[in-house]
Write an enzyme that holds these catalytic residues in place. Structure first.
Site, PDB file in Angstrom:
ATOM      1  N   MET A   1       0.837  -1.189   0.000  1.00 48.84           N
ATOM      2  CA  MET A   1       0.000   0.000   0.000  1.00 48.84           C
ATOM      3  C   MET A   1       0.880   1.250   0.000  1.00 48.84           C
ATOM      4  SD  MET A   1      -2.990  -1.218   2.674  1.00 48.84           S
ATOM      5  CE  MET A   1      -4.000   0.237   2.418  1.00 48.84           C
TER       6      MET A   1
ATOM      7  N   CYS B   1      -3.423  -9.445   4.546  1.00 48.18           N
ATOM      8  CA  CYS B   1      -2.724  -8.315   5.171  1.00 48.18           C
ATOM      9  C   CYS B   1      -3.002  -8.287   6.670  1.00 48.18           C
ATOM     10  CB  CYS B   1      -3.174  -7.006   4.524  1.00 48.18           C
ATOM     11  SG  CYS B   1      -2.366  -5.552   5.235  1.00 48.18           S
TER      12      CYS B   1
ATOM     13  N   ASN C   1       3.681 -16.983  -2.841  1.00 44.02           N
ATOM     14  CA  ASN C   1       4.182 -15.666  -2.440  1.00 44.02           C
ATOM     15  C   ASN C   1       4.926 -15.824  -1.118  1.00 44.02           C
ATOM     16  OD1 ASN C   1       2.855 -12.913  -0.712  1.00 44.02           O
ATOM     17  ND2 ASN C   1       4.310 -12.664  -2.372  1.00 44.02           N
ATOM     18  N   GLY C   2       5.936 -14.961  -0.935  1.00 49.78           N
ATOM     19  CA  GLY C   2       6.660 -14.954   0.334  1.00 49.78           C
ATOM     20  C   GLY C   2       8.068 -15.492   0.210  1.00 49.78           C
ATOM     21  N   GLY C   3       9.069 -14.635   0.451  1.00 50.13           N
ATOM     22  CA  GLY C   3      10.449 -15.080   0.482  1.00 50.13           C
ATOM     23  C   GLY C   3      11.045 -15.439  -0.861  1.00 50.13           C
TER      24      GLY C   3
ATOM     25  N   GLY D   1       6.739  -9.274  -4.290  1.00 50.15           N
ATOM     26  CA  GLY D   1       6.286  -8.001  -3.750  1.00 50.15           C
ATOM     27  C   GLY D   1       7.414  -7.018  -3.567  1.00 50.15           C
ATOM     28  N   ARG D   2       7.880  -6.881  -2.333  1.00 49.38           N
ATOM     29  CA  ARG D   2       8.861  -5.841  -2.020  1.00 49.38           C
ATOM     30  C   ARG D   2      10.209  -6.053  -2.700  1.00 49.38           C
ATOM     31  NH1 ARG D   2       5.047  -6.272   1.362  1.00 49.38           N
ATOM     32  NH2 ARG D   2       4.186  -4.445   2.403  1.00 49.38           N
TER      33      ARG D   2
END
Length: 312
Positions: A1, A82, A194-196, A216-217
């Site tokens: 976000m 989230c 998703n994740g890592g 993502g990031r």
């Protein structure tokens, strides 16, 4: 976000022509009552692009879905992963994993409103003390029964109390085995991990053994990795960072001509030379000069000049 706006996505589309891009999570009420041009507007080059919604009211989510479809989104995604306090206070996000029947009701309403546009879910493995694969599978089955066949799974559970959103991305252990088992036991479902997955090899391996990998990031903070993932998955030769950035020039100059300040675009470029000689100077030039009134493309060229030519 507050990160992946349209300027960010246009840049990421240059880096990864075959990726599916996602908006930030937007609450259904904001879609219904807010400034839709600001919240939902996107450039045609972003396709395929998904609108990610937050919320827990089936009627509101259905209305927001119809609006998203009217704006031309290629997918509508509901975030039930989230864990932030603000999200919990509004009864949406990860806390909804405790209410699979409500999530199924929301998804059924969204699916009915979406027509032929796919509706998908992003979730966790569970929340708080939920540490049972059977409970996780039950959640998936309940939502799938509403006609949903695509799940993006952040392979961690979330602690709704005691951990910050950042800690919730790092402290609960990753359980890729749960996601792999889910795909084995429910092969008809599309499962995206998703994740890592910040490393290119990890993302490629996930995308090849499942139905996709969501980044993502890592894609934001080190965007060149996104380009390397594109090359690894879809072929072609990796392009130099400077060449990729200069391909953004027509878009940047068009936005400047519309009155958009350079800083709103340049903030998404800061990590392009992450870990490279001159990368710190690249960020410094952009950070200091892009905020000045009238800043233009020459600022980006000055930032590129600060990098090591061998890396550019």
């Amino acid at each position: 976000m507050d990160w992946t706006d349209t300027h960010c996505r246009v840049f990421h589309r240059l880096l990864a022509p075959d990726a599916r891009l996602y908006t930030e999570m937007v609450h259904a009420q904001a879609v219904i009552h807010g400034d839709r041009r600001r919240l939902l507007g996107f450039d045609p080059v972003e396709h395929p692009v998904a609108l990610q919604l937050g919320g827990s009211d089936p009627g509101h989510l259905a209305t927001a879905t119809r609006i998203g479809v009217e704006w031309g989104y290629d997918e509508i995604n509901l975030n039930v992963g989230c864990p932030s306090d603000r999200v919990q206070a509004g009864r949406f996000g990860a806390c909804l994993m405790k209410e699979p029947a409500l999530v199924a009701e929301c998804m059924a309403a969204m699916r009915a409103a979406a027509g032929t546009v796919p509706v998908t879910v992003k979730c966790r493995l569970g929340v708080d003390e939920m540490e049972d694969y059977g409970v996780f599978l039950g959640f998936i089955d309940t939502v799938a029964a509403a006609g949903i066949d695509t799940f993006v799974v952040h392979a961690r559970k979330a602690w709704l109390q005691g951990l910050s959103p950042k800690e919730n991305r790092e402290i609960p252990p990753l359980r890729y085995d749960w996601v792999d088992r889910l795909k084995t036991e429910r092969p008809a479902l599309r499962i995206v991990l998703n994740g890592g997955l910040g490393e290119v090899e990890a993302a490629v391996a996930a995308a090849q053994r499942l139905d996709g990998a969501m980044i993502g990031r890592a894609a934001y903070h080190e965007p060149y990795r996104l380009h390397l993932m594109q090359v690894a998955l879809f072929g072609g030769e990796a392009r130099p960072r400077a060449e990729l950035l200069r391909a953004l020039r027509p878009y940047v100059e068009a936005q400047l001509a519309r009155g958009v300040a350079l800083k709103h675009i340049s903030r998404h470029l800061l990590g392009l030379f992450h870990g490279q000689p001159g990368g710190r100077l690249f960020r410094q030039v952009l950070s200091e000069r892009a905020t000045k009134p009238g800043a233009g493309w020459d600022v980006i060229e000055a930032a590129l000049a600060a990098t090591d030519p061998a890396c550019a």
